[in-house]
Design an enzyme around this catalytic site. Structure first.
Site, PDB file in Angstrom:
ATOM      1  N   LYS A 116       0.994  -1.155  -0.031  1.00 19.16           N
ATOM      2  CA  LYS A 116      -0.016   0.118  -0.042  1.00 19.16           C
ATOM      3  C   LYS A 116       0.841   1.212   0.058  1.00 19.16           C
ATOM      4  CE  LYS A 116      -3.432   2.882   2.666  1.00 19.16           C
ATOM      5  NZ  LYS A 116      -4.098   3.006   3.938  1.00 19.16           N
ATOM      6  N   GLY A 177      -8.769   8.869   9.360  1.00 25.20           N
ATOM      7  CA  GLY A 177      -9.137   8.988  10.594  1.00 25.20           C
ATOM      8  C   GLY A 177     -10.272   9.922  10.751  1.00 25.20           C
ATOM      9  N   ALA A 204      -9.899   5.031   3.463  1.00 25.87           N
ATOM     10  CA  ALA A 204      -9.535   6.053   4.639  1.00 25.87           C
ATOM     11  C   ALA A 204     -10.936   6.821   4.634  1.00 25.87           C
ATOM     12  CB  ALA A 204      -8.706   6.881   4.307  1.00 25.87           C
ATOM     13  N   GLY A 205     -11.232   7.530   5.818  1.00 23.67           N
ATOM     14  CA  GLY A 205     -12.150   8.241   6.258  1.00 23.67           C
ATOM     15  C   GLY A 205     -13.360   7.847   6.378  1.00 23.67           C
ATOM     16  N   ASN A 226      -9.337   1.431   9.118  1.00 22.91           N
ATOM     17  CA  ASN A 226      -8.683   0.891  10.195  1.00 22.91           C
ATOM     18  C   ASN A 226      -9.076   1.711  11.448  1.00 22.91           C
ATOM     19  OD1 ASN A 226      -4.973   0.934  11.567  1.00 22.91           O
ATOM     20  ND2 ASN A 226      -6.839   0.264  12.494  1.00 22.91           N
ATOM     21  N   THR A 227      -9.146   2.932  11.715  1.00 23.98           N
ATOM     22  CA  THR A 227      -9.672   3.694  12.745  1.00 23.98           C
ATOM     23  C   THR A 227     -10.937   3.461  13.188  1.00 23.98           C
ATOM     24  OG1 THR A 227      -8.098   5.416  12.018  1.00 23.98           O
ATOM     25  CG2 THR A 227      -9.589   6.279  13.666  1.00 23.98           C
TER      26      THR A 227
END
Length: 279
Positions: A116, A177, A204-205, A226-227
């Protein structure tokens, strides 16, 4: 129970010629503990996880959240036990040279040429640098890496990355995040429409399973996050929720969503006329 004939026929989730069993890619950072991470990976039913190599201490493979070597050893053992494919990332790199060097270190340590690619262009919103991203991707493809670039939702940038040899694009839904979800639906839809044969993964996001479902309903091929899981009050349950949402979104896309309309349309037959006579 067999599925009915759909508007679209489903195809395997294939990246660089290899088929993955899950369309959900999960990150391994920020969890309260290695045990929480392991249980979340299991709940997500993912077949690929991302992880970062600590440049200041390559021997501490701790997902960037544990300071002790013991936790690092536990983390790495859990990753190996999961059986998931590893997707090392170049998080934190700000130049092509830095990203390329870290990629080579990651390939040696993790024994994989999957990557990545991240090249940060702005410290405030961690937006990818378009120029550095294309430069790094071009060189890494030449070196035999299977590059999955973390990019913005810009169509021209996406096309440039494909031109240098990337076979997958991972546009953001919002800055990393933030949990803002799909901030630019027009751009995301444009990418999907203009690049129908390219695997696209929203990366993301995202902050809620409903946002992941919406991306899948657009026809995106997968979700990386992830977050939203690691920072949830209950990461394990949230991982399971995202897995179900991704599956539901894919099914909805295959079934074919109805077109939006400005006027109402009755869903029940006209009074006194059998429904099978309705046109």
């Amino acid at each position: 129970m067999p599925l009915s004939t759909s508007t679209f026929v489903d195809t395997p989730f294939t990246l660089y010629g290899e088929t993955l069993s899950s369309r959900f890619i999960l990150g391994t950072a920020l969890y309260p503990s290695p045990q929480s991470m392991r249980d979340s990976i299991e709940a997500a039913s993912t077949s690929m996880v991302t992880l970062s190599l600590r440049r200041q201490n390559p021997n501490t493979l701790s997902g960037e959240q544990d300071s002790s070597q013991q936790d690092g050893d536990t983390f790495w053992q859990y990753i190996r036990d999961s059986g998931c494919r590893l997707l090392p990332n170049t998080a934190g790199c700000k130049t092509p040279k830095e990203a390329i060097n870290l990629a080579e270190m990651s390939r040696e340590i993790f024994n994989t040429d999957w990557l990545k690619l991240e090249v940060v262009g702005d410290d405030y919103n961690l937006q990818p640098c378009p120029f550095g991203l294309v430069e790094a991707a071009s060189e890494l493809v030449k070196r035999g890496f299977k590059v999955l670039p973390y990019t913005t939702d810009d169509l021209v940038l996406g096309q440039k990355l494909l031109d240098v040899g990337c076979e997958v694009l991972m546009p953001w839904g919002a800055p990393i995040g933030t949990g803002q979800g799909l901030m630019n639906r027009y751009n995301l839809r444009t990418l999907r429409e203009r690049l129908p044969n390219t695997p696209l993964i929203v990366d993301a996001g995202l902050g809620a399973p409903s946002q992941a479902a919406e991306a899948m309903e657009m026809g995106y091929d997968g979700i990386l996050l992830n977050t939203a899981v690691a920072k949830a009050n209950d990461p394990v349950r949230m991982a399971h929720a995202f897995a179900k949402a991704i599956e539901a979104g894919r099914e909805a896309y295959l079934a074919g969503l109805i077109h939006k309309s400005q006027t109402a349309s009755p869903s029940t037959p006209t009074l006194g006329q059998p429904f099978w006579h309705q046109s």
